[in-house]
Scaffold this active site. Structure first.
Site, PDB file in Angstrom:
ATOM      1  N   LYS A 194       0.838  -1.201   0.000  1.00 36.22           N
ATOM      2  CA  LYS A 194       0.000   0.000   0.000  1.00 36.22           C
ATOM      3  C   LYS A 194       0.873   1.251   0.000  1.00 36.22           C
ATOM      4  O   LYS A 194       1.576   1.524   0.961  1.00 36.22           O
ATOM      5  CB  LYS A 194      -0.914   0.058   1.223  1.00 36.22           C
ATOM      6  CG  LYS A 194      -1.938   1.183   1.062  1.00 36.22           C
ATOM      7  CD  LYS A 194      -2.598   1.600   2.346  1.00 36.22           C
ATOM      8  CE  LYS A 194      -1.932   2.755   3.032  1.00 36.22           C
ATOM      9  NZ  LYS A 194      -2.004   4.048   2.347  1.00 36.22           N
ATOM     10  N   GLY A 229       7.100   4.590   8.319  1.00 37.90           N
ATOM     11  CA  GLY A 229       6.227   5.738   8.555  1.00 37.90           C
ATOM     12  C   GLY A 229       6.420   6.282   9.946  1.00 37.90           C
ATOM     13  O   GLY A 229       7.506   6.163  10.517  1.00 37.90           O
ATOM     14  N   SER A 230       5.361   6.836  10.502  1.00 41.16           N
ATOM     15  CA  SER A 230       5.484   7.503  11.797  1.00 41.16           C
ATOM     16  C   SER A 230       5.568   6.498  12.942  1.00 41.16           C
ATOM     17  O   SER A 230       5.056   5.379  12.845  1.00 41.16           O
ATOM     18  CB  SER A 230       4.291   8.427  12.017  1.00 41.16           C
ATOM     19  OG  SER A 230       3.107   7.671  12.058  1.00 41.16           O
ATOM     20  N   GLU A 233      10.333   0.670  10.227  1.00 43.97           N
ATOM     21  CA  GLU A 233      11.314   1.748   9.998  1.00 43.97           C
ATOM     22  C   GLU A 233      10.586   3.041  10.318  1.00 43.97           C
ATOM     23  O   GLU A 233       9.721   3.474   9.555  1.00 43.97           O
ATOM     24  CB  GLU A 233      11.773   1.760   8.537  1.00 43.97           C
ATOM     25  CG  GLU A 233      12.434   0.488   8.068  1.00 43.97           C
ATOM     26  CD  GLU A 233      13.816   0.275   8.635  1.00 43.97           C
ATOM     27  OE1 GLU A 233      14.446   1.257   9.083  1.00 43.97           O
ATOM     28  OE2 GLU A 233      14.261  -0.871   8.652  1.00 43.97           O
ATOM     29  N   CYS A 290      13.462  10.550   7.132  1.00 47.42           N
ATOM     30  CA  CYS A 290      13.447  10.010   8.494  1.00 47.42           C
ATOM     31  C   CYS A 290      14.823  10.144   9.155  1.00 47.42           C
ATOM     32  O   CYS A 290      14.919  10.328  10.358  1.00 47.42           O
ATOM     33  CB  CYS A 290      12.974   8.570   8.495  1.00 47.42           C
ATOM     34  SG  CYS A 290      13.772   7.563   7.265  1.00 47.42           S
ATOM     35  N   GLU A 345      10.150  14.955  15.869  1.00 45.03           N
ATOM     36  CA  GLU A 345      10.434  14.956  14.435  1.00 45.03           C
ATOM     37  C   GLU A 345       9.520  15.973  13.744  1.00 45.03           C
ATOM     38  O   GLU A 345       8.299  15.854  13.810  1.00 45.03           O
ATOM     39  CB  GLU A 345      10.166  13.551  13.874  1.00 45.03           C
ATOM     40  CG  GLU A 345      10.545  13.410  12.426  1.00 45.03           C
ATOM     41  CD  GLU A 345      10.368  11.984  11.911  1.00 45.03           C
ATOM     42  OE1 GLU A 345       9.304  11.391  12.156  1.00 45.03           O
ATOM     43  OE2 GLU A 345      11.288  11.475  11.257  1.00 45.03           O
TER      44      GLU A 345
HETATM   45  P1  NDP Z   1       1.923   7.643   8.635  1.00 46.02           P
HETATM   46  O1  NDP Z   1       2.749   6.826   9.538  1.00 46.02           O
HETATM   47  O2  NDP Z   1       0.509   7.902   8.999  1.00 46.02           O
HETATM   48  O3  NDP Z   1       1.905   7.011   7.172  1.00 46.02           O
HETATM   49  C1  NDP Z   1       2.725   5.969   6.681  1.00 46.02           C
HETATM   50  C2  NDP Z   1       1.897   4.943   5.922  1.00 46.02           C
HETATM   51  O4  NDP Z   1       1.045   4.222   6.816  1.00 46.02           O
HETATM   52  C3  NDP Z   1       0.942   5.525   4.879  1.00 46.02           C
HETATM   53  O5  NDP Z   1       0.840   4.648   3.780  1.00 46.02           O
HETATM   54  C4  NDP Z   1      -0.347   5.599   5.656  1.00 46.02           C
HETATM   55  O6  NDP Z   1      -1.472   5.713   4.845  1.00 46.02           O
HETATM   56  C5  NDP Z   1      -0.311   4.289   6.396  1.00 46.02           C
HETATM   57  N1  NDP Z   1      -1.147   4.204   7.590  1.00 46.02           N
HETATM   58  C6  NDP Z   1      -1.696   5.217   8.317  1.00 46.02           C
HETATM   59  N2  NDP Z   1      -2.361   4.702   9.379  1.00 46.02           N
HETATM   60  C7  NDP Z   1      -2.215   3.347   9.329  1.00 46.02           C
HETATM   61  C8  NDP Z   1      -2.654   2.265  10.153  1.00 46.02           C
HETATM   62  N3  NDP Z   1      -3.339   2.467  11.267  1.00 46.02           N
HETATM   63  N4  NDP Z   1      -2.310   1.002   9.809  1.00 46.02           N
HETATM   64  C9  NDP Z   1      -1.577   0.768   8.703  1.00 46.02           C
HETATM   65  N5  NDP Z   1      -1.138   1.747   7.884  1.00 46.02           N
HETATM   66  C10 NDP Z   1      -1.448   3.026   8.194  1.00 46.02           C
HETATM   67  O7  NDP Z   1       2.667   8.993   8.396  1.00 46.02           O
HETATM   68  P2  NDP Z   1       1.995  10.386   7.972  1.00 46.02           P
HETATM   69  O8  NDP Z   1       1.919  10.425   6.521  1.00 46.02           O
HETATM   70  O9  NDP Z   1       0.709  10.634   8.695  1.00 46.02           O
HETATM   71  O10 NDP Z   1       3.057  11.409   8.511  1.00 46.02           O
HETATM   72  C11 NDP Z   1       2.992  11.831   9.871  1.00 46.02           C
HETATM   73  C12 NDP Z   1       4.350  11.982  10.458  1.00 46.02           C
HETATM   74  O11 NDP Z   1       5.032  10.749  10.402  1.00 46.02           O
HETATM   75  C13 NDP Z   1       5.262  12.932   9.716  1.00 46.02           C
HETATM   76  O12 NDP Z   1       5.067  14.239  10.115  1.00 46.02           O
HETATM   77  C14 NDP Z   1       6.611  12.400  10.067  1.00 46.02           C
HETATM   78  O13 NDP Z   1       7.024  12.931  11.282  1.00 46.02           O
HETATM   79  C15 NDP Z   1       6.403  10.925  10.212  1.00 46.02           C
HETATM   80  N6  NDP Z   1       6.812  10.159   9.028  1.00 46.02           N
HETATM   81  C16 NDP Z   1       7.964   9.472   9.082  1.00 46.02           C
HETATM   82  C17 NDP Z   1       8.395   8.773   7.981  1.00 46.02           C
HETATM   83  C18 NDP Z   1       9.663   8.015   8.008  1.00 46.02           C
HETATM   84  O14 NDP Z   1      10.208   7.716   6.970  1.00 46.02           O
HETATM   85  N7  NDP Z   1      10.168   7.665   9.158  1.00 46.02           N
HETATM   86  C19 NDP Z   1       7.661   8.774   6.726  1.00 46.02           C
HETATM   87  C20 NDP Z   1       6.420   9.498   6.771  1.00 46.02           C
HETATM   88  C21 NDP Z   1       6.042  10.163   7.894  1.00 46.02           C
HETATM   89  P3  NDP Z   1      -1.934   7.195   4.427  1.00 46.02           P
HETATM   90  O15 NDP Z   1      -0.883   7.739   3.576  1.00 46.02           O
HETATM   91  O16 NDP Z   1      -3.158   7.023   3.705  1.00 46.02           O
HETATM   92  O17 NDP Z   1      -2.121   7.946   5.729  1.00 46.02           O
END
Ligand code: NDP
Length: 478
Positions: free
Chosen positions: A180, A232-233, A254, A288, A385
């Site tokens: 996804k 992600g977050s 990660e 990140c 972050e």
């Molecule tokens: P998220 O962690 O929400 O998004 C990462 C991925 O997870 C996206 O594909 C998202 O879908 C999906 N997702 C969201 N909720 C769920 C869930 N409950 N179960 C499974 N998958 C899920 O990051 P955000 O885009 O909301 O960013 C928020 C903050 O996260 C940023 O400000 C930053 O600080 C941090 N971040 C860190 C990253 C890294 O590389 N370490 C990368 C991105 C963000 P969808 O896109 O539809 O929300």
């Protein structure tokens, strides 16, 4: 001095963006049954395409397709045969690299010079690298038995590169995947689906399901998934760890970071200043492992800050498709709101803000490169972050103090050390609780080098030989 450059826009005629996109399941594009949504260009706010949302039934179909492909085709296939597909995919990525780079910049807002020179070539390199491992798993030291179906959820900051980090090792090890992409950046993943068709990858080996967080939640919670890989977050990572707890699913996370970039008084200052800029302003700071906490030795703090401001004043912010652009758009209105809120918090906590004086385009999401001085460790902008082009500057006096400050974070993804003394670099690297430590450089990546974090930055490693471990069952040869 800042020179004026004539505009040098990359042509968008190389990409053919369709009006709407379906889900990619079992080798075909199939309708999704959730509510579709628009994906936009964050630099202009113009809609690019309508994207399907996968509901639970769609996810179930995708996982079933991946299971079937695993049982019947991909799992039993020899590593040598799998490698041929991966090499083919890698070559097609290279052949279509211009198209991929333009599409990535349109959908993400990152400068074309980064998508063209970093994201897409590095993604191709990952496929080449893991193609090379597919028939040598017995020498990797982590077993040869795949896990089965991998559910992979990726973020929006490096949409295509994160796809490559996830899919290449999974396939090389004999797993099939359902991936996804992030809601705001699905287009290069959907182009990758076309690349899978072009490479004649057997149907069901790669499935792409689009949608928002709910789609991701349904995917990682599906009972027939053997492995979950998430970038992600930290907050969503925690939710996923809870959802997976008590099951037999393997999990790698990660997550975020708040890396210290440490400048000693014997560092080559000009190179260090460029390293600071690269560390925090590369990809608008949506990284990140960004060097978002600058730790400068007190005796050179004024000089470094002054030279940094001079260097920042030469950065060009604007059209991501212009080949001269250094700073592109913030990926979404939501992320811009987050960055703006953090900066306001910096102001109200007494830190001193300095931003590059540049004109921001009237449409789209933009934030000027910004530094905060007078930051203390207690400030939110030094602890959390921000994920944007905002740098917090702190000072230290002794190496010991630098280590204490650098490690004073719940994260531990990366760190940078700038010093002429090799012995000091080695000592520091041994003390820093960070997965990657760069010395006299920053943000360097190679498919052969493992990447991952300590503490709240997650667990598991991606890249290199270590990246195989996440996709193989321990134990006997297959
Ligand atoms: P998220 O962690 O929400 O998004 C990462 C991925 O997870 C996206 O594909 C998202 O879908 C999906 N997702 C969201 N909720 C769920 C869930 N409950 N179960 C499974 N998958 C899920 O990051 P955000 O885009 O909301 O960013 C928020 C903050 O996260 C940023 O400000 C930053 O600080 C941090 N971040 C860190 C990253 C890294 O590389 N370490 C990368 C991105 C963000 P969808 O896109 O539809 O929300």
């Amino acid at each position: 001095m800042k020179f004026d450059y004539a505009p040098a826009p990359e042509s968008t005629s190389v990409v053919d963006i369709k009006a709407s996109y379906d889900l990619f399941i079992e080798g075909e594009f199939q309708a999704g049954h959730g509510t579709s949504f628009k994906t936009i260009n964050p630099a202009t706010e113009e809609a690019l395409a309508e994207i399907a949302t996968a509901d639970e039934a769609d996810i179930d179909r995708a996982v079933k397709a991946a299971r079937k492909a695993y049982d019947k085709v991909w799992g039993p296939m020899s590593g040598t045969e799998r490698a041929k597909y991966l090499f083919r995919i890698a070559r097609i990525i290279q052949e279509r690299s211009r198209e991929l780079a333009v599409l990535e910049s349109l959908n993400n807002g990152k400068p074309i010079k980064e998508s063209r020179d970093f994201d897409i070539p590095t993604a191709a390199a990952h496929f080449f690298y893991y193609a090379g491992w597919a028939d040598k798993l017995e020498y990797g030291g982590f077993g040869t038995q795949p896990l089965g179906v991998a559910a992979q959820v990726i973020p929006w900051n490096f949409p295509f590169l994160m796809l490559a980090w996830k899919i290449a090792p999974a396939l090389a090890c004999g797993n099939t995947v359902v991936l996804k992409p992030a809601e705001t950046t699905p287009l290069t993943a959907l182009l990758f689906a076309e690349i899978c068709q072009q490479a004649d990858l057997p149907p069901g080996v790669v499935n792409i399901v689009t949608g928002a967080g709910g789609t991701g939640r349904a995917l990682v919670s599906h009972p027939d998934v053997n492995k979950v890989a998430f970038t992600g977050s930290t907050e969503v990572g925690r939710q996923i760890a809870k959802a997976v707890a008590g099951t037999t699913k393997r999990l790698t996370l990660e997550l975020g970071g708040k890396a210290a970039n440490i400048i000693f008084d014997d560092a080559p200052i000009d190179q260090a200043v460029d390293g600071i800029v690269n560390g925090i302003f590369f990809n608008q700071g949506h990284v990140c492992c960004a060097g978002s906490r600058l730790l400068v030795q007190e005796s050179i703090a004024d000089e470094v800050t002054e030279r940094l401001k001079q260097r920042m004043s030469t950065l060009r912010l604007g059209d991501p498709l212009d080949k001269n652009t250094d700073i592109g758009a913030i990926n979404s209105a939501a992320q811009l709101a987050t960055v703006t809120e953090f900066a306001a918090d910096g102001d109200s906590s007494g830190a001193e803000r300095w931003s590059v004086a540049c004109e921001l385009p009237s449409a789209g999401f933009w934030f000027p490169p910004t530094i905060f001085t007078g930051v203390s460790q207690a400030h939110r902008i030094a602890r959390e972050e921000i994920f944007g082009p905002v740098l917090s500057v702190l000072t230290f006096r002794t190496p010991k103090e630098a280590v204490e400050k650098a490690n004073n974070t719940p994260y531990g993804l990366s760190a940078g050390i700038w010093s002429e003394k090799g012995s000091r670099i080695l000592w520091m690297a041994g003390q820093l609780r960070a997965g990657v430590v760069w010395a006299n450089t920053f943000n360097k990546f190679d498919p052969a080098s493992p990447f991952g974090g300590f503490k709240e930055s997650g667990y598991g490693r991606e890249g290199g030989r270590h990246g195989l471990e996440s996709y193989l069952a321990k134990g006997g040869a297959k």
